[in-house]
Design a protein around this motif. Structure first.
Motif, PDB file in Angstrom:
ATOM      1  N   LYS A  11       0.856  -1.190   0.000  1.00  0.00           N
ATOM      2  CA  LYS A  11       0.000   0.000   0.000  1.00  0.00           C
ATOM      3  C   LYS A  11       0.891   1.238   0.000  1.00  0.00           C
ATOM      4  O   LYS A  11       1.641   1.479   0.944  1.00  0.00           O
ATOM      5  N   THR A  12       0.828   2.011  -1.066  1.00  0.00           N
ATOM      6  CA  THR A  12       1.626   3.231  -1.175  1.00  0.00           C
ATOM      7  C   THR A  12       0.716   4.448  -1.089  1.00  0.00           C
ATOM      8  O   THR A  12      -0.501   4.328  -1.104  1.00  0.00           O
ATOM      9  N   SER A  13       1.316   5.600  -1.019  1.00  0.00           N
ATOM     10  CA  SER A  13       0.531   6.833  -0.978  1.00  0.00           C
ATOM     11  C   SER A  13      -0.134   7.129  -2.312  1.00  0.00           C
ATOM     12  O   SER A  13      -0.961   8.035  -2.414  1.00  0.00           O
ATOM     13  N   LYS A  14       0.196   6.346  -3.351  1.00  0.00           N
ATOM     14  CA  LYS A  14      -0.430   6.491  -4.667  1.00  0.00           C
ATOM     15  C   LYS A  14      -1.428   5.369  -4.957  1.00  0.00           C
ATOM     16  O   LYS A  14      -2.150   5.438  -5.952  1.00  0.00           O
ATOM     17  N   GLY A  15      -1.464   4.347  -4.121  1.00  0.00           N
ATOM     18  CA  GLY A  15      -2.357   3.223  -4.369  1.00  0.00           C
ATOM     19  C   GLY A  15      -1.680   1.892  -4.064  1.00  0.00           C
ATOM     20  O   GLY A  15      -0.570   1.853  -3.513  1.00  0.00           O
ATOM     21  N   TYR A  16      -2.346   0.803  -4.424  1.00  0.00           N
ATOM     22  CA  TYR A  16      -1.856  -0.542  -4.105  1.00  0.00           C
ATOM     23  C   TYR A  16      -1.044  -1.139  -5.260  1.00  0.00           C
ATOM     24  O   TYR A  16      -1.416  -1.014  -6.425  1.00  0.00           O
ATOM     25  N   ILE A  17       0.041  -1.825  -4.890  1.00  0.00           N
ATOM     26  CA  ILE A  17       0.848  -2.594  -5.832  1.00  0.00           C
ATOM     27  C   ILE A  17       0.899  -4.030  -5.303  1.00  0.00           C
ATOM     28  O   ILE A  17       1.398  -4.267  -4.199  1.00  0.00           O
ATOM     29  N   THR A  18       0.370  -4.978  -6.072  1.00  0.00           N
ATOM     30  CA  THR A  18       0.375  -6.377  -5.660  1.00  0.00           C
ATOM     31  C   THR A  18       1.506  -7.108  -6.370  1.00  0.00           C
ATOM     32  O   THR A  18       1.616  -7.047  -7.592  1.00  0.00           O
ATOM     33  N   VAL A  19       2.329  -7.795  -5.593  1.00  0.00           N
ATOM     34  CA  VAL A  19       3.523  -8.448  -6.111  1.00  0.00           C
ATOM     35  C   VAL A  19       3.459  -9.945  -5.826  1.00  0.00           C
ATOM     36  O   VAL A  19       3.117 -10.363  -4.719  1.00  0.00           O
ATOM     37  N   GLU A  20       3.760 -10.757  -6.848  1.00  0.00           N
ATOM     38  CA  GLU A  20       3.921 -12.193  -6.634  1.00  0.00           C
ATOM     39  C   GLU A  20       5.375 -12.466  -6.279  1.00  0.00           C
ATOM     40  O   GLU A  20       6.293 -11.990  -6.962  1.00  0.00           O
ATOM     41  N   LEU A  21       5.600 -13.215  -5.216  1.00  0.00           N
ATOM     42  CA  LEU A  21       6.955 -13.481  -4.732  1.00  0.00           C
ATOM     43  C   LEU A  21       7.504 -14.767  -5.329  1.00  0.00           C
ATOM     44  O   LEU A  21       6.785 -15.765  -5.462  1.00  0.00           O
ATOM     45  N   PHE A  22       8.803 -14.757  -5.670  1.00  0.00           N
ATOM     46  CA  PHE A  22       9.459 -15.930  -6.246  1.00  0.00           C
ATOM     47  C   PHE A  22       9.984 -16.814  -5.108  1.00  0.00           C
ATOM     48  O   PHE A  22      11.180 -16.795  -4.787  1.00  0.00           O
ATOM     49  N   LYS A  23       9.104 -17.589  -4.508  1.00  0.00           N
ATOM     50  CA  LYS A  23       9.501 -18.422  -3.362  1.00  0.00           C
ATOM     51  C   LYS A  23      10.483 -19.513  -3.753  1.00  0.00           C
ATOM     52  O   LYS A  23      11.314 -19.927  -2.939  1.00  0.00           O
ATOM     53  N   ASP A  24      10.390 -19.993  -4.993  1.00  0.00           N
ATOM     54  CA  ASP A  24      11.280 -21.069  -5.440  1.00  0.00           C
ATOM     55  C   ASP A  24      12.610 -20.542  -5.957  1.00  0.00           C
ATOM     56  O   ASP A  24      13.657 -21.138  -5.714  1.00  0.00           O
TER      57      ASP A  24
END
Length: 245
Positions: free
Chosen positions: A95-108
């Motif tokens: 959550k930023t001051s400009k809006g939401y950024i959703t990130v997929e994490l590289f767990k592998d």
């Protein structure tokens, strides 16, 4: 002895008290009272049970309730390394001051970096972190910039290698951190806004943006000074971890 007349016997029988009868209204009111007591006891039980559960999960406030998982860490140094990969959150909502950024994490692909990132999210490390450098058609950067050198050097290299064939690791909207920093107490965040092959030796990529590319681009468009520092305060408000989106 004088006989009692039948009429007198009838009067005397009426004066005798018969067995007491309970009215229907009294029975209904009694049943309602019993039901009310049972509901009150059940409500009290649920209240205290939920309160106990909330106190037990205080340390997981950064996880979405519907997708959260319960994990017991041995100590702060262990992070999430003792958990199986499928138990770890696979996404981060920044959550930023400009809006939401959703990130997929590289767990592998980057398990150690993801583990460090998750641990810092739990500790609230990224709350209030400012995007200290914004370079159009290159990167937006949160944290200190000592790990990558002067911003002008990044841009010159980016232009020099712009014609090279890029791999998915070098695509736009990739999430990375400085290789020079990730083993120390600090942790920088970089989100690329264009393919950048030359940063492969300086950045460890551990995720990519799946939602909120428009927010990244909006941050990219803010006015900056000659050192690529934003003139307005653009920052991360919080990070929420999720298993699925």
């Amino acid at each position: 002895m004088a006989r009692i007349k039948p009429q007198a016997l009838l009067i005397q029988s009426k004066k005798k008290k018969g067995p007491t009868r309970i009215s229907v209204t009294t029975i209904i009111l009694g049943n309602l009272l019993v039901v009310l007591i049972v509901l009150c006891l059940f409500g009290t039980y649920r209240h205290w049970s939920r309160r106990s559960l909330d106190h037990g999960e205080t340390g997981l406030s950064n996880f979405e309730d519907t997708d959260s998982f319960v994990a017991t860490k041995k100590d702060d140094s262990d992070g999430f390394g003792d958990l199986k990969k499928y138990d770890l959150p696979g996404y981060a909502m920044i959550k930023t001051s400009k809006g939401y950024i959703t990130v997929e994490l590289f767990k592998d692909r980057s398990p150690e970096i993801v583990d460090r990132f998750l641990d810092l999210c739990q500790k609230g490390y990224f709350k209030g972190m400012a995007f200290s450098h914004v370079i159009k058609h290159y990167v937006i950067h949160g944290g200190n910039s000592e790990g990558l050198g002067a911003a002008g050097e990044w841009i010159s290299k980016g232009k020099l290698h712009s014609d090279l064939i890029t791999s998915p690791k070098h695509e736009a909207f990739m999430l990375g951190t400085s290789k020079a920093k990730h083993n120390s107490k600090g942790f920088e965040l970089f989100i690329t806004t264009a393919p950048i092959p030359d940063l492969n030796d300086k950045l460890t990529v551990f995720g990519h943006v799946v939602k909120g590319e428009d927010v990244v681009q909006e941050i990219e468009e803010v006015d900056t000074d000659e050192h690529y520092r934003p003139k307005q305060n653009v920052r991360i408000i919080d990070v929420t971890l999720k298993r699925e989106i």
